[in-house]
Design a protein around this motif. Structure first.
Motif, short mmCIF file in Angstrom:
data_model
loop_
_atom_site.label_atom_id
_atom_site.label_comp_id
_atom_site.label_asym_id
_atom_site.label_seq_id
_atom_site.Cartn_x
_atom_site.Cartn_y
_atom_site.Cartn_z
N GLY A 1 3.93 4.56 -0.18
CA GLY A 1 2.67 5.66 0.20
C GLY A 1 1.41 5.10 -0.06
N LEU A 2 0.29 5.93 0.26
CA LEU A 2 -1.00 5.53 0.05
C LEU A 2 -1.61 6.47 -1.20
CD1 LEU A 2 -3.91 4.37 0.76
CD2 LEU A 2 -4.25 6.20 2.28
N ALA A 3 -1.95 5.67 -2.15
CA ALA A 3 -2.68 6.16 -3.43
C ALA A 3 -3.93 5.82 -3.22
CB ALA A 3 -2.02 5.50 -4.67
N SER B 1 -9.02 9.39 -5.73
CA SER B 1 -9.24 10.57 -5.93
C SER B 1 -8.79 11.20 -4.77
CB SER B 1 -10.47 11.26 -6.59
OG SER B 1 -11.55 10.95 -5.52
N THR B 2 -8.37 12.60 -4.46
CA THR B 2 -7.69 13.36 -3.21
C THR B 2 -7.90 15.05 -3.28
OG1 THR B 2 -5.92 13.29 -1.91
CG2 THR B 2 -5.41 13.54 -4.24
N LEU B 3 -7.99 15.09 -2.02
CA LEU B 3 -8.00 16.44 -1.72
C LEU B 3 -6.80 17.08 -1.61
CD1 LEU B 3 -11.15 16.53 0.78
CD2 LEU B 3 -11.44 17.27 -1.67
N CYS B 4 -5.99 16.18 -1.32
CA CYS B 4 -4.60 16.51 -0.69
C CYS B 4 -3.49 17.04 -1.80
CB CYS B 4 -3.84 15.35 0.34
SG CYS B 4 -4.92 15.01 1.69
N TYR B 5 -3.22 18.24 -1.36
CA TYR B 5 -2.25 18.79 -2.30
C TYR B 5 -0.83 18.34 -2.17
CZ TYR B 5 0.74 22.28 -4.73
OH TYR B 5 1.82 22.83 -5.43
N THR C 1 1.94 14.67 2.08
CA THR C 1 1.43 14.36 0.71
C THR C 1 2.67 14.72 -0.33
OG1 THR C 1 -0.66 14.92 1.20
CG2 THR C 1 -0.37 14.48 -1.10
N ARG C 2 3.03 13.71 -1.17
CA ARG C 2 4.26 13.94 -2.29
C ARG C 2 3.68 13.38 -3.51
NH1 ARG C 2 9.10 14.94 0.25
NH2 ARG C 2 8.55 15.77 2.42
N ALA D 1 1.94 9.90 -9.47
CA ALA D 1 0.94 9.39 -8.84
C ALA D 1 1.08 10.15 -7.51
CB ALA D 1 0.89 8.16 -8.19
N ILE D 2 0.11 10.64 -6.91
CA ILE D 2 -0.03 11.19 -5.76
C ILE D 2 0.05 10.38 -4.65
CG2 ILE D 2 -1.12 12.77 -4.04
CD1 ILE D 2 -2.40 14.30 -6.56
#
Length: 234
Positions: A24-26, A29-33, A59-60, A67-68
């Protein structure tokens, strides 16, 4: 603290790529829950410096590293350090926030232990360990839900510790999932005057934002286990 906890209403963020591989893509920072607690993972759109876009379909959170990880559409891989703009699929997220808050209200109306739950952008459900002498009435549940929505009660976030939560076991409503009591900080969601419990999801700021709810169906999942499915009217 992740951006979706600092401000669940934020929809746009400039950030950088940490890594992008088959897992996946790390991002920095992120807004994705990320999927968890019965709430689905967010979807979004990434815009690169050259204007090209990449769709985030889910998003996982990685179980080991925590890590998100954003699941992207197609075979494109972004280079570490690349500057990107993240645009949340707000319509979908906001419905998640409304339904999730509505499920908290459902737990207020039905005073029984929660044995499970799940939700989508269309509906949500909770399973309850209902005593034999308790009857679930669809019309009463729906009326009480919408009374709490109409009251437009503030929904606020505070923090507690795992140790403090151990001393208040009555706040833990979900029988099937125990909060991470080993953590120094655990989020508490309070709906003024009616509910206080640990929860890691995203919620609206006032119950009035939930909007009118409908009890879609009541199901029996065992001698005591009853499922209540609710949906947003609009």
């Amino acid at each position: 603290m992740e951006q979706f906890y600092q401000d669940p209403y934020q929809t746009r963020l400039s950030t950088r790529v940490l890594r992008h591989d088959d897992a996946g893509l790390a991002l920095e920072s992120t807004l994705c829950y990320p999927l968890g607690g019965g709430q689905p993972g967010d979807s979004a759109t990434l815009t690169m410096a050259d204007g090209a876009t990449l769709r985030i379909v889910d998003t996982r959170r990685d179980r080991e590293s925590r890590a998100i990880l954003h699941q992207t559409e197609g075979d494109i891989r972004l280079a570490p350090g690349a500057e990107v703009t993240l645009e949340l699929d707000w319509a979908r997220r906001y419905r998640h926030m409304r339904i999730h808050t509505g499920l908290h209200l459902l737990g207020v109306v039905i005073k029984a232990g929660v044995t499970g739950g799940n939700m989508t952008a269309e509906s949500g459900r909770l399973d309850f360990d209902v005593p034999e002498d308790m009857e679930l009435d669809k019309e009463r549940i729906e009326a009480e839900l919408n009374r709490l929505v109409a009251a437009d009660l503030p929904v606020t976030v505070s923090m507690t510790s795992g140790e403090a939560l151990k001393a208040q076991p009555e706040l833990i409503r979900t029988m099937s999932v125990t909060p991470p009591l080993h953590l120094p900080e655990i989020r508490l969601i309070e709906i003024a005057g009616v509910d206080l419990q640990p929860c890691g999801g995203t919620h609206v700021a006032r119950t009035g934002e939930v909007g009118r709810m409908r009890v879609k169906k009541l199901e029996s999942k065992g001698a005591r286990n009853k499922r209540v499915v609710v949906e947003l009217v609009d």
